[in-house]
Scaffold this motif. Structure first.
Motif, PDB file in Angstrom:
ATOM      1  N   VAL A   1      -4.817  -1.450  -3.606  1.00  0.00           N
ATOM      2  CA  VAL A   1      -5.038  -0.793  -2.318  1.00  0.00           C
ATOM      3  C   VAL A   1      -6.428  -1.145  -1.784  1.00  0.00           C
TER       4      VAL A   1
ATOM      5  N   TRP B   1      -5.602   8.120   2.590  1.00  0.00           N
ATOM      6  CA  TRP B   1      -5.380   7.315   3.785  1.00  0.00           C
ATOM      7  C   TRP B   1      -5.961   5.917   3.606  1.00  0.00           C
ATOM      8  N   VAL B   2      -5.347   4.994   4.292  1.00  0.00           N
ATOM      9  CA  VAL B   2      -5.761   3.598   4.263  1.00  0.00           C
ATOM     10  C   VAL B   2      -5.684   3.072   5.683  1.00  0.00           C
ATOM     11  N   GLU B   3      -6.672   2.286   6.071  1.00  0.00           N
ATOM     12  CA  GLU B   3      -6.629   1.647   7.380  1.00  0.00           C
ATOM     13  C   GLU B   3      -6.622   0.131   7.211  1.00  0.00           C
TER      14      GLU B   3
ATOM     15  N   ARG C   1      -2.823   2.831  10.303  1.00  0.00           N
ATOM     16  CA  ARG C   1      -3.300   3.836   9.356  1.00  0.00           C
ATOM     17  C   ARG C   1      -2.098   4.337   8.569  1.00  0.00           C
TER      18      ARG C   1
ATOM     19  N   ALA D   1      -7.101  -3.091   1.742  1.00  0.00           N
ATOM     20  CA  ALA D   1      -7.497  -2.197   2.834  1.00  0.00           C
ATOM     21  C   ALA D   1      -8.802  -2.627   3.487  1.00  0.00           C
TER      22      ALA D   1
ATOM     23  N   ILE E   1       0.833  -1.206   0.000  1.00  0.00           N
ATOM     24  CA  ILE E   1       0.000   0.000   0.000  1.00  0.00           C
ATOM     25  C   ILE E   1       0.864   1.250   0.000  1.00  0.00           C
TER      26      ILE E   1
ATOM     27  N   ASP F   1     -10.370  -0.070   5.027  1.00  0.00           N
ATOM     28  CA  ASP F   1     -11.055   1.180   4.709  1.00  0.00           C
ATOM     29  C   ASP F   1     -10.025   2.104   4.064  1.00  0.00           C
ATOM     30  N   TRP F   2     -10.486   3.003   3.224  1.00  0.00           N
ATOM     31  CA  TRP F   2      -9.588   3.973   2.607  1.00  0.00           C
ATOM     32  C   TRP F   2     -10.395   5.180   2.162  1.00  0.00           C
TER      33      TRP F   2
ATOM     34  N   GLU G   1      -0.974   7.098   5.689  1.00  0.00           N
ATOM     35  CA  GLU G   1      -1.384   8.334   5.032  1.00  0.00           C
ATOM     36  C   GLU G   1      -0.254   8.802   4.123  1.00  0.00           C
TER      37      GLU G   1
END
Length: 153
Positions: A113, A132-134, A83, A117, A52, A119-120, A85
């Protein structure tokens, strides 16, 4: 209203030149930092996070580059979430996963991604944007694999 906030247990932030070399350095420092936080090099969680970082950094230097401006990588690790970023100086367009043709050599980065991920999204800034990606401490595919293996026992 939920007043509960999650405070990062650990944070890493670094600016890099908006060049391919800067993107490569971001990837190398991310894997080193994750290993220092106890996410071992070569583990599924490390590999997913570094993939990512590589994709977002490549996008920042390819599509978000403004001459003379850097991009920034931030990693925030809590008990449950990593997270990632990446901020760049170009905010006029939102990143969207593409639909590349089978013979296209580009356009698959955000698809990777999204697949990795939990969430993003994108947050606008005064100058530029932050993508951002979590990730949960174990990416979705690792959790699915653990669940599958435990049901076979």
């Amino acid at each position: 209203m939920n007043t509960e906030t999650t405070t990062p247990a650990t944070e890493f932030a670094q600016r890099f030149t908006s060049t391919r070399r800067g993107a490569r350095l971001a990837r190398h420092l991310a894997v080193h930092q994750l290993n220092g936080w106890g996410i071992p090099y070569g583990s599924d969680a490390s590999d997913a996070a570094v993939q990512i970082v590589a994709e977002l950094a490549a996008n920042a230097v390819t599509h978000g580059r403004v001459p003379g401006r850097d991009f920034e990588l931030r990693l925030l690790l809590t008990e449950t979430t990593l997270r990632i970023e990446v901020s760049d100086a170009r905010g006029e367009s939102e990143p969207e996963p593409g639909a590349p043709t089978p013979d296209s050599e580009t356009g698959r980065g955000l698809l990777l991604v999204v697949a990795l991920a939990n969430d993003w999204g994108m947050t606008p800034r005064v100058i530029g944007k932050t993508v951002w990606v979590e990730l949960l401490r174990f990416p979705r595919y690792v959790v699915a694999s653990i669940a599958k293996n435990s049901s076979n026992v």
